[in-house]
Design a protein around this motif. Structure first.
Motif, PDB file in Angstrom:
ATOM      1  N   UNK A   1       0.822  -1.210  -0.030  1.00  0.00           N
ATOM      2  CA  UNK A   1       0.004   0.013  -0.055  1.00  0.00           C
ATOM      3  C   UNK A   1       0.903   1.313  -0.070  1.00  0.00           C
ATOM      4  N   UNK A   2       0.711   2.191  -1.043  1.00  0.00           N
ATOM      5  CA  UNK A   2       1.605   3.430  -0.866  1.00  0.00           C
ATOM      6  C   UNK A   2       0.615   4.688  -0.384  1.00  0.00           C
ATOM      7  N   UNK A   3       1.525   5.644  -0.005  1.00  0.00           N
ATOM      8  CA  UNK A   3       0.664   6.744   0.571  1.00  0.00           C
ATOM      9  C   UNK A   3       0.154   7.576  -0.703  1.00  0.00           C
ATOM     10  N   UNK A   4      -1.198   7.724  -0.588  1.00  0.00           N
ATOM     11  CA  UNK A   4      -1.930   8.551  -1.619  1.00  0.00           C
ATOM     12  C   UNK A   4      -2.453   9.421  -1.081  1.00  0.00           C
ATOM     13  N   UNK A   5      -2.071   9.960   0.295  1.00  0.00           N
ATOM     14  CA  UNK A   5      -2.858  11.284   0.866  1.00  0.00           C
ATOM     15  C   UNK A   5      -2.775  12.552  -0.094  1.00  0.00           C
ATOM     16  N   UNK A   6      -3.777  13.339   0.046  1.00  0.00           N
ATOM     17  CA  UNK A   6      -3.596  14.752  -0.711  1.00  0.00           C
ATOM     18  C   UNK A   6      -4.628  15.573   0.148  1.00  0.00           C
ATOM     19  N   UNK A   7      -4.191  16.957   0.211  1.00  0.00           N
ATOM     20  CA  UNK A   7      -5.066  17.816   0.584  1.00  0.00           C
ATOM     21  C   UNK A   7      -6.219  18.216  -0.109  1.00  0.00           C
ATOM     22  N   UNK A   8      -7.319  18.473   0.635  1.00  0.00           N
ATOM     23  CA  UNK A   8      -8.585  18.508  -0.484  1.00  0.00           C
ATOM     24  C   UNK A   8      -8.734  20.056  -1.034  1.00  0.00           C
ATOM     25  N   UNK A   9      -8.247  20.956  -0.369  1.00  0.00           N
ATOM     26  CA  UNK A   9      -8.224  22.504  -0.821  1.00  0.00           C
ATOM     27  C   UNK A   9      -7.132  23.236  -0.189  1.00  0.00           C
ATOM     28  N   UNK A  10      -6.778  24.307  -0.873  1.00  0.00           N
ATOM     29  CA  UNK A  10      -5.825  24.954  -0.391  1.00  0.00           C
ATOM     30  C   UNK A  10      -6.004  25.871   0.757  1.00  0.00           C
ATOM     31  N   UNK A  11      -7.359  26.189   1.170  1.00  0.00           N
ATOM     32  CA  UNK A  11      -7.729  26.854   2.088  1.00  0.00           C
ATOM     33  C   UNK A  11      -7.476  25.915   3.408  1.00  0.00           C
ATOM     34  N   UNK A  12      -7.833  24.553   3.234  1.00  0.00           N
ATOM     35  CA  UNK A  12      -7.778  23.535   4.274  1.00  0.00           C
ATOM     36  C   UNK A  12      -6.247  23.332   4.492  1.00  0.00           C
ATOM     37  N   UNK A  13      -5.169  23.442   3.658  1.00  0.00           N
ATOM     38  CA  UNK A  13      -4.037  23.334   3.849  1.00  0.00           C
ATOM     39  C   UNK A  13      -3.388  24.431   4.605  1.00  0.00           C
ATOM     40  N   UNK A  14      -3.868  25.625   4.249  1.00  0.00           N
ATOM     41  CA  UNK A  14      -3.438  26.786   5.084  1.00  0.00           C
ATOM     42  C   UNK A  14      -3.980  26.888   6.255  1.00  0.00           C
ATOM     43  N   UNK A  15      -5.033  26.659   6.646  1.00  0.00           N
ATOM     44  CA  UNK A  15      -5.741  26.524   7.795  1.00  0.00           C
ATOM     45  C   UNK A  15      -5.116  25.252   9.098  1.00  0.00           C
ATOM     46  N   UNK A  16      -4.785  24.235   8.038  1.00  0.00           N
ATOM     47  CA  UNK A  16      -4.054  22.977   8.768  1.00  0.00           C
ATOM     48  C   UNK A  16      -2.573  23.519   9.220  1.00  0.00           C
ATOM     49  N   UNK A  17      -1.891  24.317   8.319  1.00  0.00           N
ATOM     50  CA  UNK A  17      -0.805  24.680   8.805  1.00  0.00           C
ATOM     51  C   UNK A  17      -0.639  25.781   9.862  1.00  0.00           C
ATOM     52  N   UNK A  18      -1.741  26.904   9.480  1.00  0.00           N
ATOM     53  CA  UNK A  18      -1.748  27.548  10.681  1.00  0.00           C
ATOM     54  C   UNK A  18      -2.102  27.163  11.966  1.00  0.00           C
ATOM     55  N   UNK A  19      -3.233  26.091  12.200  1.00  0.00           N
ATOM     56  CA  UNK A  19      -3.395  25.365  13.095  1.00  0.00           C
ATOM     57  C   UNK A  19      -2.328  24.447  13.896  1.00  0.00           C
ATOM     58  N   UNK A  20      -1.254  24.126  13.232  1.00  0.00           N
ATOM     59  CA  UNK A  20      -0.078  23.260  13.611  1.00  0.00           C
ATOM     60  C   UNK A  20       0.748  24.386  14.395  1.00  0.00           C
ATOM     61  N   UNK A  21       0.642  25.701  13.644  1.00  0.00           N
ATOM     62  CA  UNK A  21       1.597  26.551  14.389  1.00  0.00           C
ATOM     63  C   UNK A  21       0.926  27.138  15.644  1.00  0.00           C
ATOM     64  N   UNK A  22      -0.477  27.320  15.393  1.00  0.00           N
ATOM     65  CA  UNK A  22      -1.115  27.939  16.731  1.00  0.00           C
ATOM     66  C   UNK A  22      -1.058  26.970  17.619  1.00  0.00           C
ATOM     67  N   UNK A  23      -0.782  27.108  18.888  1.00  0.00           N
ATOM     68  CA  UNK A  23      -0.800  26.370  20.178  1.00  0.00           C
ATOM     69  C   UNK A  23      -1.262  27.088  21.232  1.00  0.00           C
ATOM     70  N   UNK A  24      -0.914  26.366  22.341  1.00  0.00           N
ATOM     71  CA  UNK A  24      -1.270  27.036  23.821  1.00  0.00           C
ATOM     72  C   UNK A  24      -0.221  28.337  23.876  1.00  0.00           C
TER      73      UNK A  24
END
Lengths: 536, 46
Positions: A1-24
């Motif tokens: 099985x190979x890794x076939x992941x993908x981002x669904x949308x550009x906004x989703x990617x930016x929000x996920x990256x921002x969410x990664x950075x935003x923390x406590x």
């Protein structure tokens, strides 16, 4: 099985990256750092460090990630290996999996506190309590005590719930899990943050028992002490804050970026995610905890509390202050504040799970569900000591070595790899491939010279502290100063747990390095080096 | 609030809000790139 992941949308990617950075840290660490390091003047070194260190590191990590993704690599050992064939880089890349696992091990526990506090507000646990009683709830919680000498299982229950949520969301994949949470969590976090900031700023003396206006807190935080700008300590604090707030040096940004398509933009996306984190930190983070606390407690008391860090203010002090806002508003505000922290936390912990899972999926051909479950179980085992022995320094030990030292070492290494080994020319071409904005050329030189020097300075400046930690200077000094035999016994127990934690962390690093070695050997046997690309 | 504190706050937050809004707006309005229409477009270019 190979890794076939993908981002669904550009906004989703930016929000996920921002969410990664935003923390406590955006809500609890930044305001405290600001008041301790020159108030409003702190923002000057802070923004300079963001421009000279933060943004270049974002460019470097997004570029390393997408470059690795071109060859089907989604974890840093192999991404770095694809940039330079010397084995050293693969093993430096181990930090990009190790840090995520070790940080997630204690971070998920922290995340679970927010769930417990949301529950406490719903169930009215803080209602009618004095400030000391509310503060004691936190002490009892982390001691797994029910307050009457008995054992409280609830912290473990909330922690398990939190781990299960992370595991389940990770098992749903990037677009079906992580992205969905980011798309819901980030807007809610911002809405809750704006509401609480509004309440904090508009707090009036005499209203709901406040003794000062909320604006006095803003004045306290933003009044500049320009003399502090010339103090190296303030610059180090600013560089440290920028470093930790952006979640750089971890391997999670590279992993997320590795799922961006080869010809899609990373320049604009990285800037958008980075500035979004700054908005949450500086605009929202500075307008909640300090204005509300100063409003009720005054500047002197807040300065005293700030000396012990923002975590205590958030969990020991704020719940009591919210309680002053009346039965309905206190519950609403409490739920909003701890939900905001929960969203900040879970969007970060999900980013920590992805590199480990991607490594297992890419190199060992595990299914996503199996990789997610394995990540959850590893965090359960590694995190258990932080839950059971929180008061014996295990949590802090993980945080120091994995959440502080490893990040600086790894970031320094990757910026050297990108700029000097892989070459800034090729690196810059990678960054600009498909870019939707033009990055000023000066950033090429900043990335080449200034960012490594700044990171080197941060690392060198932290060497004395690292050495003190290694020799357990602080604990031995406390033992030397203690006269009570019970206190000495407790400190010796702390020493034991601290040393065991370190051995555990080294063991985890060694296991990952061994798995990387085996995976690489397997690749060689199959005739696939790290720049091998599957033909279509 | 004191004047210097107010100036610091408004200027710092103003700069950050402007950049955040500008970059996010660019993300929202930039049209997605067209998918490659041939195998050669999918080939690795380094």
């Amino acid at each position: 099985m190979s890794n076939k992941e993908n981002w669904g949308s550009r906004v989703g990617l930016v929000l996920a990256m921002a969410g990664n950075a935003v923390g406590f840290g955006n809500f609890l660490r930044f305001p405290v750092q600001a008041v301790q390091n020159g108030g409003g003047a702190f923002i000057i070194p802070y923004l300079v460090c963001f421009l000279l260190m933060g943004i270049p590191l974002l460019f470097v990590e997004w570029s390393i990630g997408r470059h690795g993704g071109r060859y089907g690599h989604h974890s840093t050992p192999f991404m770095m290996g694809a940039m330079d064939k010397r084995a050293l880089w693969k093993y430096i890349g181990v930090f990009g999996i190790f840090s995520n696992i070790a940080i997630a091990a204690y971070y998920c526990y922290l995340e679970s506190w927010t769930l417990a506090y949301i529950w406490n507000f719903i169930s009215g646990a803080f209602h009618g309590k004095t400030s000391e009683e509310v503060s004691a709830i936190f002490g009892n919680y982390v001691s797994l005590s029910n307050g009457t000498g008995g054992f409280d299982i609830m912290p473990i229950v909330f922690w398990i719930i939190c781990l299960a949520m992370n595991t389940y969301i990770l098992s749903r994949g990037l677009s079906g899990g992580v992205e969905v949470v980011a798309k819901i969590g980030m807007p809610l976090l911002i809405i809750f943050g704006i509401f609480l900031a509004y309440k904090g700023i508009t707090l009036k003396a005499g209203q709901h028992g406040a003794i000062n206006d909320g604006t006095l807190g803003l004045n306290y935080l933003w009044t500049p002490n320009f003399d502090s700008i010339w103090t190296p300590k303030v610059w180090l604090a600013a560089a440290g804050q920028i470093f930790f707030t952006l979640s750089v040096g971890m391997g999670s940004i590279q992993c997320y970026a590795s799922f961006v398509k080869g010809k899609d933009d990373i320049a604009l996306n990285s800037m958008s995610a980075g500035w979004m984190n700054e908005f949450v930190e500086v605009v929202l983070g500075s307008s909640i905890i300090i204005p509300i606390s100063v409003g009720y407690l005054g500047i002197d008391k807040v300065a005293e509390l700030a000396a012990n860090g923002g975590l205590g203010m958030g969990f020991k002090t704020l719940p009591y202050l919210f309680e002053q806002w009346g039965p309905t508003l206190s519950v609403v505000s409490g739920i909003m504040f701890f939900s905001l922290l929960f969203f900040a936390g879970i969007t970060s912990s999900l980013a920590m799970g992805t590199p480990c899972m991607s490594f297992l999926e890419d190199e060992y051909k595990w299914s996503r569900e199996k990789a997610a479950l394995t990540f959850g179980l590893v965090i359960l085992v590694l995190g258990l000591p932080t839950v059971l022995f929180f008061n014996y320094g295990v949590f802090d030990e993980y945080d120091y070595w994995a959440g502080t030292v490893s990040l600086v070492v790894f970031a320094l290494a990757e910026v050297v790899l990108f700029s000097w080994v892989f070459g800034i020319k090729k690196g810059w071409a990678e960054l600009m491939e498909g870019a939707d904005i033009k990055i000023p050329n000066v950033y090429k030189y900043i990335t080449l010279y200034i960012t490594p020097v700044l990171l080197g300075a941060v690392f060198i400046a932290s060497l004395p502290e690292i050495w003190s930690k290694i020799i357990n200077k602080d604990i031995y000094e406390k033992i030397g100063a203690a006269t009570d035999s019970t206190v000495i016994a407790e400190l010796q127990k702390t020493l034991l747990f601290v040393n065991i934690s370190r051995i555990g962390l080294i063991f985890v690093f060694a296991v990952i390095a061994f798995m990387v070695y085996k995976a690489y050997q397997k690749r060689l046997k199959e005739g696939k080096n790290l720049t091998w690309v599957q033909q279509l | 609030m004191g004047t210097t504190a107010l100036i610091m706050m408004i200027s710092a937050e103003g700069i950050i809000i402007l950049f955040t809004a500008y970059f996010f707006w660019k993300v929202l309005v930039t049209p997605p790139k067209k998918e490659p229409d041939s195998y050669s477009d999918n080939d690795l270019v380094i």
